[in-house]
Design a protein around this motif. Structure first.
Motif, mmCIF file in Angstrom:
data_model
loop_
_atom_site.group_PDB
_atom_site.id
_atom_site.type_symbol
_atom_site.label_atom_id
_atom_site.label_comp_id
_atom_site.label_asym_id
_atom_site.label_seq_id
_atom_site.Cartn_x
_atom_site.Cartn_y
_atom_site.Cartn_z
ATOM 1 N N HIS A 43 89.445 36.225 -6.087
ATOM 2 C CA HIS A 43 90.143 35.426 -5.094
ATOM 3 C C HIS A 43 89.502 35.563 -3.711
ATOM 4 C CE1 HIS A 43 93.270 35.876 -8.227
ATOM 5 N NE2 HIS A 43 93.597 34.651 -7.854
ATOM 6 N N HIS A 44 89.442 34.446 -3.000
ATOM 7 C CA HIS A 44 88.966 34.456 -1.625
ATOM 8 C C HIS A 44 89.978 35.170 -0.735
ATOM 9 C CE1 HIS A 44 85.595 32.010 -2.582
ATOM 10 N NE2 HIS A 44 86.278 30.914 -2.827
ATOM 11 N N ARG A 45 89.480 35.724 0.370
ATOM 12 C CA ARG A 45 90.342 36.449 1.296
ATOM 13 C C ARG A 45 90.334 35.723 2.645
ATOM 14 N NH1 ARG A 45 90.934 41.776 -1.284
ATOM 15 N NH2 ARG A 45 91.977 42.572 0.578
ATOM 16 N N TYR A 46 91.285 34.830 2.804
ATOM 17 C CA TYR A 46 91.423 34.118 4.070
ATOM 18 C C TYR A 46 92.289 34.884 5.065
ATOM 19 C CZ TYR A 46 89.875 30.121 1.248
ATOM 20 O OH TYR A 46 89.176 29.290 0.425
ATOM 21 N N GLY A 47 93.020 35.869 4.557
ATOM 22 C CA GLY A 47 93.972 36.582 5.398
ATOM 23 C C GLY A 47 95.399 36.163 5.117
ATOM 24 N N GLU A 48 95.578 35.376 4.061
ATOM 25 C CA GLU A 48 96.920 34.860 3.775
ATOM 26 C C GLU A 48 97.789 35.862 3.017
ATOM 27 O OE1 GLU A 48 96.375 30.114 3.239
ATOM 28 O OE2 GLU A 48 95.295 31.344 1.792
ATOM 29 N N ASN A 49 97.170 36.847 2.357
ATOM 30 C CA ASN A 49 97.996 37.755 1.559
ATOM 31 C C ASN A 49 98.554 38.903 2.401
ATOM 32 O OD1 ASN A 49 96.234 40.191 1.410
ATOM 33 N ND2 ASN A 49 94.836 38.782 0.386
ATOM 34 N N GLU A 50 99.577 39.526 1.882
ATOM 35 C CA GLU A 50 100.301 40.565 2.630
ATOM 36 C C GLU A 50 99.415 41.769 2.920
ATOM 37 O OE1 GLU A 50 104.511 43.081 2.388
ATOM 38 O OE2 GLU A 50 103.711 42.090 0.594
ATOM 39 N N THR A 51 98.534 42.129 1.971
ATOM 40 C CA THR A 51 97.653 43.280 2.161
ATOM 41 C C THR A 51 96.800 43.124 3.410
ATOM 42 O OG1 THR A 51 97.529 43.737 -0.222
ATOM 43 C CG2 THR A 51 95.748 44.606 1.157
ATOM 44 N N ASP A 52 96.189 41.946 3.564
ATOM 45 C CA ASP A 52 95.303 41.727 4.708
ATOM 46 C C ASP A 52 96.068 41.587 6.019
ATOM 47 O OD1 ASP A 52 92.941 41.830 3.208
ATOM 48 O OD2 ASP A 52 93.103 39.734 2.638
ATOM 49 N N GLN A 53 97.269 40.986 5.969
ATOM 50 C CA GLN A 53 98.065 40.869 7.185
ATOM 51 C C GLN A 53 98.535 42.243 7.660
ATOM 52 O OE1 GLN A 53 98.967 38.142 9.202
ATOM 53 N NE2 GLN A 53 97.399 37.037 8.042
ATOM 54 N N LEU A 54 98.978 43.080 6.747
ATOM 55 C CA LEU A 54 99.442 44.414 7.119
ATOM 56 C C LEU A 54 98.291 45.268 7.643
ATOM 57 C CD1 LEU A 54 101.927 45.207 4.182
ATOM 58 C CD2 LEU A 54 102.506 44.799 6.578
ATOM 59 N N ALA A 55 97.144 45.208 6.942
ATOM 60 C CA ALA A 55 95.993 45.994 7.378
ATOM 61 C C ALA A 55 95.491 45.494 8.733
ATOM 62 C CB ALA A 55 94.879 45.922 6.331
ATOM 63 N N ILE A 73 96.883 36.234 11.718
ATOM 64 C CA ILE A 73 95.558 36.813 11.468
ATOM 65 C C ILE A 73 94.809 36.020 10.399
ATOM 66 C CG2 ILE A 73 94.332 38.859 10.648
ATOM 67 C CD1 ILE A 73 96.706 40.516 11.741
ATOM 68 N N VAL A 74 93.548 35.703 10.699
ATOM 69 C CA VAL A 74 92.649 35.042 9.755
ATOM 70 C C VAL A 74 91.431 35.941 9.568
ATOM 71 C CG1 VAL A 74 91.256 32.991 9.283
ATOM 72 C CG2 VAL A 74 93.394 32.780 10.578
ATOM 73 N N LEU A 75 90.977 36.114 8.326
ATOM 74 C CA LEU A 75 89.787 36.908 8.047
ATOM 75 C C LEU A 75 88.551 36.010 8.012
ATOM 76 C CD1 LEU A 75 91.925 39.018 7.306
ATOM 77 C CD2 LEU A 75 90.523 39.652 5.325
ATOM 78 N N THR A 76 87.445 36.507 8.563
ATOM 79 C CA THR A 76 86.200 35.753 8.561
ATOM 80 C C THR A 76 85.041 36.645 8.122
ATOM 81 O OG1 THR A 76 85.555 36.287 10.842
ATOM 82 C CG2 THR A 76 87.017 34.399 10.532
ATOM 83 N N ASN A 77 83.917 35.990 7.873
ATOM 84 C CA ASN A 77 82.700 36.704 7.490
ATOM 85 C C ASN A 77 81.965 37.149 8.752
ATOM 86 O OD1 ASN A 77 80.567 37.702 5.973
ATOM 87 N ND2 ASN A 77 79.540 35.731 5.854
ATOM 88 N N GLY A 78 82.632 37.982 9.549
ATOM 89 C CA GLY A 78 82.066 38.469 10.793
ATOM 90 C C GLY A 78 82.554 37.686 11.994
ATOM 91 N N ALA A 79 82.439 38.316 13.163
ATOM 92 C CA ALA A 79 82.945 37.711 14.402
ATOM 93 C C ALA A 79 82.167 36.455 14.783
ATOM 94 C CB ALA A 79 82.886 38.730 15.535
ATOM 95 N N PHE A 217 79.624 45.505 6.480
ATOM 96 C CA PHE A 217 80.855 44.984 5.895
ATOM 97 C C PHE A 217 81.027 43.488 6.107
ATOM 98 C CE2 PHE A 217 82.478 49.475 6.446
ATOM 99 C CZ PHE A 217 82.477 49.740 5.089
ATOM 100 N N ARG A 218 80.474 42.931 7.182
ATOM 101 C CA ARG A 218 80.592 41.500 7.471
ATOM 102 C C ARG A 218 82.045 41.031 7.363
ATOM 103 N NH1 ARG A 218 77.745 40.551 10.700
ATOM 104 N NH2 ARG A 218 78.128 38.341 10.419
ATOM 105 N N LEU A 219 82.899 41.622 8.167
ATOM 106 C CA LEU A 219 84.295 41.218 8.174
ATOM 107 C C LEU A 219 84.763 41.076 9.616
ATOM 108 C CD1 LEU A 219 87.188 42.015 5.942
ATOM 109 C CD2 LEU A 219 87.501 42.611 8.346
ATOM 110 N N GLY A 220 85.399 39.945 9.891
ATOM 111 C CA GLY A 220 85.923 39.705 11.226
ATOM 112 C C GLY A 220 87.378 39.289 11.172
ATOM 113 N N TYR A 221 88.039 39.365 12.326
ATOM 114 C CA TYR A 221 89.427 38.927 12.453
ATOM 115 C C TYR A 221 89.531 37.887 13.567
ATOM 116 C CZ TYR A 221 90.864 43.090 9.790
ATOM 117 O OH TYR A 221 91.036 44.047 8.821
#
Length: 363
Positions: A43-55, A73-79, A217-221
């Motif tokens: 599954h893609h991680r857009y930030g819609e699930n509870e795990t990503d919102q809480l973290a 909060i929305v998750l992205t592939n880096g800032a 990690f290539r992860l942004g918020y």
């Protein structure tokens, strides 16, 4: 000239803590043996699930305090991906945006890619000057302000709360949106609050973990002004390119935030950055340097007898790579006679000290 640089001082990387390898190994094993593995990998991680919102809420509390960001909060592939998407959302080709006259590469490269005009506003030792910014708004009616107000790249300045409030009022008066890149904000323990805390209705916040934990990690918020803004953002870009993070990166970061590893790694990175800044300021204190204790780089303003281009060439001959001021300038044809010296690239303090000793002898 050496074929391969011995010392990389041109990439703004965080130093990697000794404990990083063991922490990553442990977390990867947990994920691999988890009953959720299939779900994580499918599954893609857009930030819609509870795990990503809480973290995300827990991590961003370091900048937003007790403000509840749930649903924003929305998750992205880096800032940088976040900045690209926000500029394409908030400005059309031909529109104008404002940024610092010396600014991170994203401020110039991305708008040009999108056909957006960029105006650089003058900065002083603190950052954007509100009065000058207001004059630009009157003359050019920009759609947005893109700014890096905390540990600014490349000058390391930190914009004070008073100026942030003044700039927020000006942007609000002119109907402008603020896009704040806070990629290094977590490194400064007492940084003023983001624009999104001052005027949340017209400010979008962007950050990532590349400068605080690891660029691998290539992860942004992104923090949207409200939950509807976040939903609209995801709906607009859901199937567009690969702007979302790798599920593995997102899962690792969620684990690390939840179990406290991210906070420990950040503390270790801060400690190492402060130690490297001490080395750099000791070795370069006879020169005109600008920096902050938690910055990943130093901004070196050169004397008139030493041009940046000559220093870059001389340093390269010694196997040292530096960042030229021209790549950050709104007017590359009139470059600032300065260089950016990044401190996180060398693998150890000893390696950094050797590089800076050589560099000092070349200035």
């Amino acid at each position: 000239m050496k074929e391969h640089p011995l010392f990389n001082l041109d990439r703004n990387l965080p130093p990697q803590p000794v404990e990083f390898r063991d922490a990553l190994h442990s977390t990867l094993l947990q994920i691999a043996h988890s009953e959720r593995l299939d779900d994580v990998m499918r599954h893609h991680r857009y930030g819609e699930n509870e795990t990503d919102q809480l973290a995300g809420n827990k991590w961003l509390a370091g900048r937003f305090g007790d403000i509840d960001l749930n649903g924003r909060i929305v998750l992205t592939n880096g800032a940088k991906n976040g900045v690209l998407l926000l500029l394409s959302l908030l400005a059309d080709p031909g529109d104008t945006i404002v940024t610092e006259e010396l600014s991170a590469l994203a401020a110039w490269e991305i708008p040009r890619l999108l056909g957006i005009r960029v105006i650089g506003t003058p900065i002083d030792a603190e950052g954007i000057v509100p009065e000058t910014f207001e004059q630009i708004c009157k003359l050019h009616a920009p759609k947005a302000l893109f700014t890096v107000p905390t540990l600014h790249n490349p000058t390391t300045h930190v914009l004070g709360l008073g100026r942030r409030q003044s700039i927020s009022r000006i942007a609000e008066n002119f109907g402008m949106t603020i896009i704040e890149d806070d990629i290094c904000g977590m490194l400064a323990p007492e940084a003023p609050p983001p624009f999104a805390c001052i005027t949340p209705s017209n400010a979008w916040y962007v950050t990532g973990v590349g400068k605080t934990l690891s660029p691998g990690f290539r992860l942004g918020y992104i923090v949207a002004p409200n939950s509807q803004g976040a939903r609209d953002f995801i709906r607009r870009f859901r199937s567009t390119t690969t702007w979302i993070p790798s599920p593995v990166s997102a899962e690792i970061i969620a684990h690390w935030i939840t179990d406290g590893t991210a906070k420990r790694v950040l503390a270790t990175v801060r400690e190492e950055v402060v130690a490297r800044q001490f080395i750099a300021t000791r070795l370069l204190n006879e020169f005109d340097i600008v920096t902050k204790p938690w910055a990943l780089n130093i901004w070196l303003r050169l004397p008139m007898y030493r041009t940046a281009s000559d220093l870059l060439l001389a340093a390269r001959r010694e196997g040292i790579c530096l960042g030229a001021a021209s790549i950050f300038s709104a007017t590359p044809d009139r470059p600032t006679n300065s260089v950016r010296i990044c401190l996180g690239g060398p693998s150890s303090r000893e390696e950094l000290e050797t590089a800076l000793q050589t560099l000092s002898s070349l200035i």
